[in-house]
Design an enzyme around this catalytic site. Sequence first.
Site, PDB file in Angstrom:
ATOM      1  N   HIS A 122      -2.527  -2.165  -9.911  1.00  0.00           N
ATOM      2  CA  HIS A 122      -3.470  -1.589  -8.948  1.00  0.00           C
ATOM      3  C   HIS A 122      -4.722  -2.443  -8.961  1.00  0.00           C
ATOM      4  CE1 HIS A 122      -5.934   1.387  -6.892  1.00  0.00           C
ATOM      5  NE2 HIS A 122      -4.792   1.914  -6.504  1.00  0.00           N
ATOM      6  N   HIS A 133       0.877  -1.189   0.000  1.00  0.00           N
ATOM      7  CA  HIS A 133       0.000   0.000   0.000  1.00  0.00           C
ATOM      8  C   HIS A 133       0.904   1.226   0.000  1.00  0.00           C
ATOM      9  CE1 HIS A 133      -3.471   2.410   0.635  1.00  0.00           C
ATOM     10  NE2 HIS A 133      -3.781   2.107   1.875  1.00  0.00           N
ATOM     11  N   ASP A 153       2.681   5.567  -7.011  1.00  0.00           N
ATOM     12  CA  ASP A 153       3.958   5.480  -6.311  1.00  0.00           C
ATOM     13  C   ASP A 153       5.166   5.379  -7.233  1.00  0.00           C
ATOM     14  OD1 ASP A 153       3.092   5.636  -3.672  1.00  0.00           O
ATOM     15  OD2 ASP A 153       2.368   3.577  -3.759  1.00  0.00           O
TER      16      ASP A 153
HETATM   17  N1  CMC Z   1       4.584  -6.775 -10.706  1.00  0.00           N
HETATM   18  C1  CMC Z   1       4.440  -7.962 -11.303  1.00  0.00           C
HETATM   19  N2  CMC Z   1       3.298  -8.631 -11.404  1.00  0.00           N
HETATM   20  C2  CMC Z   1       2.230  -8.060 -10.845  1.00  0.00           C
HETATM   21  C3  CMC Z   1       2.291  -6.825 -10.181  1.00  0.00           C
HETATM   22  C4  CMC Z   1       3.530  -6.169 -10.138  1.00  0.00           C
HETATM   23  N3  CMC Z   1       3.655  -4.975  -9.553  1.00  0.00           N
HETATM   24  N4  CMC Z   1       1.059  -6.501  -9.732  1.00  0.00           N
HETATM   25  C5  CMC Z   1       0.270  -7.518 -10.064  1.00  0.00           C
HETATM   26  N5  CMC Z   1       0.972  -8.461 -10.753  1.00  0.00           N
HETATM   27  C6  CMC Z   1       0.454  -9.693 -11.350  1.00  0.00           C
HETATM   28  C7  CMC Z   1       0.211 -10.750 -10.294  1.00  0.00           C
HETATM   29  O1  CMC Z   1       1.355 -11.554 -10.130  1.00  0.00           O
HETATM   30  C8  CMC Z   1      -0.958 -11.493 -10.888  1.00  0.00           C
HETATM   31  O2  CMC Z   1      -0.472 -12.331 -11.915  1.00  0.00           O
HETATM   32  P1  CMC Z   1      -1.125 -13.793 -12.130  1.00  0.00           P
HETATM   33  O3  CMC Z   1      -2.539 -13.508 -12.554  1.00  0.00           O
HETATM   34  O4  CMC Z   1      -0.281 -14.438 -13.148  1.00  0.00           O
HETATM   35  O5  CMC Z   1      -1.057 -14.485 -10.782  1.00  0.00           O
HETATM   36  C9  CMC Z   1      -1.772 -10.403 -11.554  1.00  0.00           C
HETATM   37  O6  CMC Z   1      -0.815  -9.368 -11.910  1.00  0.00           O
HETATM   38  C10 CMC Z   1      -2.858  -9.796 -10.690  1.00  0.00           C
HETATM   39  O7  CMC Z   1      -2.241  -9.381  -9.481  1.00  0.00           O
HETATM   40  P2  CMC Z   1      -2.937  -9.370  -8.052  1.00  0.00           P
HETATM   41  O8  CMC Z   1      -1.888  -9.579  -7.021  1.00  0.00           O
HETATM   42  O9  CMC Z   1      -4.137 -10.250  -8.073  1.00  0.00           O
HETATM   43  O10 CMC Z   1      -3.438  -7.879  -8.000  1.00  0.00           O
HETATM   44  P3  CMC Z   1      -4.034  -7.200  -6.732  1.00  0.00           P
HETATM   45  O11 CMC Z   1      -5.144  -6.352  -7.206  1.00  0.00           O
HETATM   46  O12 CMC Z   1      -4.295  -8.170  -5.643  1.00  0.00           O
HETATM   47  O13 CMC Z   1      -2.791  -6.309  -6.238  1.00  0.00           O
HETATM   48  C11 CMC Z   1      -1.296  -4.544  -5.949  1.00  0.00           C
HETATM   49  C12 CMC Z   1      -2.688  -4.951  -6.432  1.00  0.00           C
HETATM   50  C13 CMC Z   1      -1.193  -3.019  -6.018  1.00  0.00           C
HETATM   51  C14 CMC Z   1      -1.095  -4.985  -4.501  1.00  0.00           C
HETATM   52  C15 CMC Z   1      -0.248  -5.206  -6.866  1.00  0.00           C
HETATM   53  O14 CMC Z   1      -0.429  -4.764  -8.193  1.00  0.00           O
HETATM   54  C16 CMC Z   1       1.166  -4.940  -6.392  1.00  0.00           C
HETATM   55  O15 CMC Z   1       1.676  -5.669  -5.524  1.00  0.00           O
HETATM   56  N6  CMC Z   1       1.840  -3.891  -6.961  1.00  0.00           N
HETATM   57  C17 CMC Z   1       3.153  -3.525  -6.495  1.00  0.00           C
HETATM   58  C18 CMC Z   1       3.037  -2.733  -5.210  1.00  0.00           C
HETATM   59  C19 CMC Z   1       2.545  -1.331  -5.469  1.00  0.00           C
HETATM   60  O16 CMC Z   1       2.994  -0.647  -6.366  1.00  0.00           O
HETATM   61  N7  CMC Z   1       1.604  -0.879  -4.637  1.00  0.00           N
HETATM   62  C20 CMC Z   1       1.071   0.457  -4.699  1.00  0.00           C
HETATM   63  C21 CMC Z   1      -0.376   0.478  -5.058  1.00  0.00           C
HETATM   64  S1  CMC Z   1      -0.960   2.116  -5.469  1.00  0.00           S
HETATM   65  C22 CMC Z   1      -0.834   2.970  -3.989  1.00  0.00           C
HETATM   66  C23 CMC Z   1      -1.807   2.555  -2.978  1.00  0.00           C
HETATM   67  O17 CMC Z   1      -3.005   2.464  -3.263  1.00  0.00           O
HETATM   68  O18 CMC Z   1      -1.393   2.361  -1.838  1.00  0.00           O
END
Ligand code: CMC
Length: 423
Positions: free
Chosen positions: A302, A263, A358
């Site tokens: 996201h 986050h 971010d």
């Molecule tokens: N790098 C590589 N792969 C990713 C990433 C990433 N940053 N984000 C998602 N994926 C992949 C994930 O591995 C999954 O692939 P598969 O379907 O093959 O298993 C797919 O994309 C969907 O991901 P998810 O984990 O189900 O997505 P989510 O909605 O649960 O997670 C997130 C959202 C923001 C936690 C995630 O995208 C992430 O960890 N990003 C990196 C951390 C980040 O930048 N966070 C800041 C978010 S914006 C600020 C805020 O709101 O706080």
Amino acid sequence: MPESITITDNRTGESIEVPIVEGGVDAAAWRKLLPNVWFLDPSFSTTAATTSAISEVDGENGILRYRGYPIEQLAEHSTFLEVAYLLLYGELPTSGEYDVWVHEITHHTFIHERFRKRFMESFLHDAHPMGMFVSTIAALSTFYPEAKDIEDPENRMHQIVRLIAKVPTVAAAGFRFNTGMPFVYPDNNLDFATNFLSMMFKIAEPTYQCDPAFARALDLLLITHADHGQNCSTSTARVVGSAHTDPYSVISAAACSLYGPRHGGANQAVMEMLYDIGSYENIDPFIKAVKAGETRLMGFGHRVYKNYDPRARIIKQAAYDVFEVTGSNPLLDIALKLEEVALADDYFVSRRLYPNVDFYSGLIYQSMGFPTDMFTVLFAIARTAGWLAHWVELLEQDSRIARPRQVYTGSQERTYTPINQRS
Ligand code: CMC
């Protein structure tokens, strides 16, 4: 075509038609037809926990609006304090209202001297500023016991002013303590952003002065981070608030959620990732590791945005404005290249992973002199306005405590075995 859905319980053949209102269906109808059948949605991907009129996030189209105003317009014309007012009151202030609001915030920035010295200075010298921040904000509740009276709107607003005014002071006090620098008192002659920069960076000069581009960039970052629908920390604020906990504890709890690297901690993680990559030739192996699931491209992806995060676009532009003053940040080139490579790669394209808020913010903070572990604290200063707006909205709309159900998957009933009879 009717704007409704029909749910049928195939065990009994019973059906119920539920209207779709504003894109949602009322779970009460589900509960009536299917008592004790729970809608399993562990990360709330499909569950709207509330109605809200504060910020609208259209992830498909990359749109963010506060109270109906596009984030791009607010970023161009507004100030953080005006945006905070808008989030809390629902309307932009008149100039008279704005002056009173700014005066109020400006005159509540001090924190109790003994509290800072006895409480804040009892942390270890290298305590993470976010850990200090969440503890200090929670501890403020002991200074304002009247804040527990959450039913009185006037009292609520008094605590809101205190919180918005004091979070920068607490944040800067933590930083000064970490760096062994003397505490800098708030300067009521400065605007919100410049006062914060003064409390962070002033040394011996009588009045802190900085390049206006810095204050503007910081204000812009505060505006773009001020609210974002029912994200993890805002949901935390609502859950804790639903127990009728005092607002200092609510904001501290929300900040604890923000602390995590998925986050608000992501901006710190982005900088660490850019440092680790270090040079262009390491980009391809890094992307390979991401695609193999060994790591994540921080600052990308996201839960809601399946398009370019509109905040990332604004912040990317602000980064260029700051770099005009400071000279370019060498990590910017790596970030730009990473973005280019990722946006052309099927792994990211097919998963609709784009830069989020971010990805570029840390580069600006770093160029302005903020240490990496302060980045999440900066996010918390901004988001305090949003958390408080949601807290008020919650108290005005709903008096029930948040209490999700669970689908129990543990053992069925069994008989206790005394310890000497267990194998
Ligand atoms: N790098 C590589 N792969 C990713 C990433 C990433 N940053 N984000 C998602 N994926 C992949 C994930 O591995 C999954 O692939 P598969 O379907 O093959 O298993 C797919 O994309 C969907 O991901 P998810 O984990 O189900 O997505 P989510 O909605 O649960 O997670 C997130 C959202 C923001 C936690 C995630 O995208 C992430 O960890 N990003 C990196 C951390 C980040 O930048 N966070 C800041 C978010 S914006 C600020 C805020 O709101 O706080």
